[in-house]
Design an enzyme around this catalytic site. Structure first.
Site, PDB file in Angstrom:
ATOM      1  N   GLY A  67      28.907 -77.208 -54.422  1.00 42.77           N
ATOM      2  CA  GLY A  67      27.553 -77.730 -54.390  1.00 42.77           C
ATOM      3  C   GLY A  67      26.622 -76.848 -55.204  1.00 42.77           C
ATOM      4  N   GLY A 115      32.459 -77.614 -52.338  1.00 46.07           N
ATOM      5  CA  GLY A 115      32.139 -79.038 -52.430  1.00 46.07           C
ATOM      6  C   GLY A 115      33.078 -79.810 -53.326  1.00 46.07           C
ATOM      7  N   GLU A 138      33.137 -69.628 -49.144  1.00 47.23           N
ATOM      8  CA  GLU A 138      31.774 -69.541 -48.625  1.00 47.23           C
ATOM      9  C   GLU A 138      31.435 -68.222 -47.937  1.00 47.23           C
ATOM     10  OE1 GLU A 138      32.493 -73.683 -49.595  1.00 47.23           O
ATOM     11  OE2 GLU A 138      33.664 -72.165 -48.531  1.00 47.23           O
ATOM     12  N   ASP A 146      32.141 -75.660 -45.462  1.00 49.32           N
ATOM     13  CA  ASP A 146      31.590 -76.944 -45.008  1.00 49.32           C
ATOM     14  C   ASP A 146      32.397 -78.062 -45.641  1.00 49.32           C
ATOM     15  OD1 ASP A 146      30.561 -76.550 -47.586  1.00 49.32           O
ATOM     16  OD2 ASP A 146      28.665 -77.538 -47.127  1.00 49.32           O
TER      17      ASP A 146
END
Length: 344
Positions: A67, A115, A138, A146
């Site tokens: 992301g 992502g 992350e 996530d």
């Protein structure tokens, strides 16, 4: 010439083709890209001439590096709703891909992080090229995995998923298949003819199998020490067990975890344990939204992005800096329901 919206969506014979095309940002997903992809999927779902969807990249070095964390960094400094909106839309896209009524074929050719795994690894036919490298890194920026990454990693053999979540280690195409993150390894030189067969209307599952090569994973040779070291249910215990190992890969794991954000490490381990209880991607994404929303309020996220991406000094100052200062109650708060819980 790159596409102004960062993604090109068009028909290619019998397939709807989504090509990530934001090379200067390594195809990092911003809100415009995510919404264009969602719109295309909605349009093609009703198009009887589209038999399947193909998601790939214009850059043979990178599928998607995750992301847009620069936008998240800016949001953490005062406009938090921007990051939460990005996550809501991104998670909608991940769930849409996972439950799409037509086959979705993802071609992960090159770097696939965070992502990128969200849009690549929840598809119905997941292909990794011999250039692929996948990871959920992350914890290195003060965040937990996530995009339902913990759900994906929880399906890996033994305790390998916990190892990958806490270290952010990259796996190649062969180990990606071994871990259940992908279905087929395909030579990068075969991707164009593979897409041509899909465009001609050939069944995606059969096409993937036809071009696949036999995986040669390396991770099985490390299962013994991984399962032993990550068999305990606390990060401190994992570090203690790793410190007693002499294997070079275990030493690397010790270094990687020791460098991670203490709060993110403990939240990640809890999320990995909870992933085994989730009924599906929707439940996991709801948890991810809660966790990420809480990290927006925590100083480590902005600091981690600053050190890794903005200033690139690689010396984040975590708060707290010691694992023992992160209590179970601190971790519990990350998983509590929100007033605006994610609904998919």
């Amino acid at each position: 010439m790159t596409h102004p919206d960062g993604v090109a969506c068009r028909r290619d014979g019998a397939v709807g083709r989504i090509t990530l095309d934001r090379p200067t940002s390594r195809n990092a997903l911003d809100l415009t890209m995510i919404r264009r992809m969602l719109d295309a999927l909605t349009r093609w779902e009703r198009d009887t001439d589209v038999d399947a969807i193909v998601i790939d990249s214009s850059d043979d070095r990178t599928f998607c590096a995750g992301g847009d964390i620069v936008a998240v960094h800016d949001a953490a400094h005062g406009h938090r709703e921007r990051a939460r909106l990005l996550w809501r839309e991104e998670y909608r896209l991940d769930a849409r891909i996972a439950h799409y009524p037509k086959p979705v074929v993802t071609l992960m050719n090159g770097l696939t992080l965070g992502g990128g795994m969200g849009i690549g690894c929840h598809a119905s036919v997941r292909i990794v090229s011999d250039r692929a490298a996948l990871a959920m890194p992350e914890v290195a920026i003060g965040l937990a995995p996530d995009v339902a990454g913990t759900l994906l990693l929880s399906r890996a053999p033994g305790r390998i998923g916990v190892h990958l979540a806490l270290t952010g280690q990259r796996v190649d195409a062969h180990d990606a298949v071994y871990c259940g993150l992908a279905d087929h390894v395909v030579a990068s030189s075969s991707l164009s003819p593979l897409v041509a067969d899909l465009a001609a209307g050939c069944p995606p599952t059969a096409v993937g199998a036809e071009y696949a090569v036999k995986p040669r994973p390396a991770l099985p040779t490390h299962r013994a020490w991984i399962d032993d070291c990550y068999g305990t249910r606390d990060v401190e215990g994992i570090l203690q067990r790793l410190s007693r190992r002499t294997e070079p890969t275990a030493v690397d794991a010790l270094d990687a975890i020791s460098a991670g954000a203490p709060t993110a490490l403990k939240v990640t381990l809890r999320a990995m344990e909870m992933a085994h209880t989730h009924s599906g991607i929707g439940q996991c994404l709801r948890q991810d939204y809660r966790v990420c929303s809480r990290f927006l309020l925590h100083p480590d996220l902005a600091e981690g992005i600053r050190a890794a991406v903005i200033d690139k000094d690689r010396t984040p100052k975590w708060d707290p800096a010691d694992l023992t200062a992160v209590t179970d109650a601190d971790v519990d708060r990350f998983f509590q329901p929100l007033d605006d819980d994610l609904v998919l």
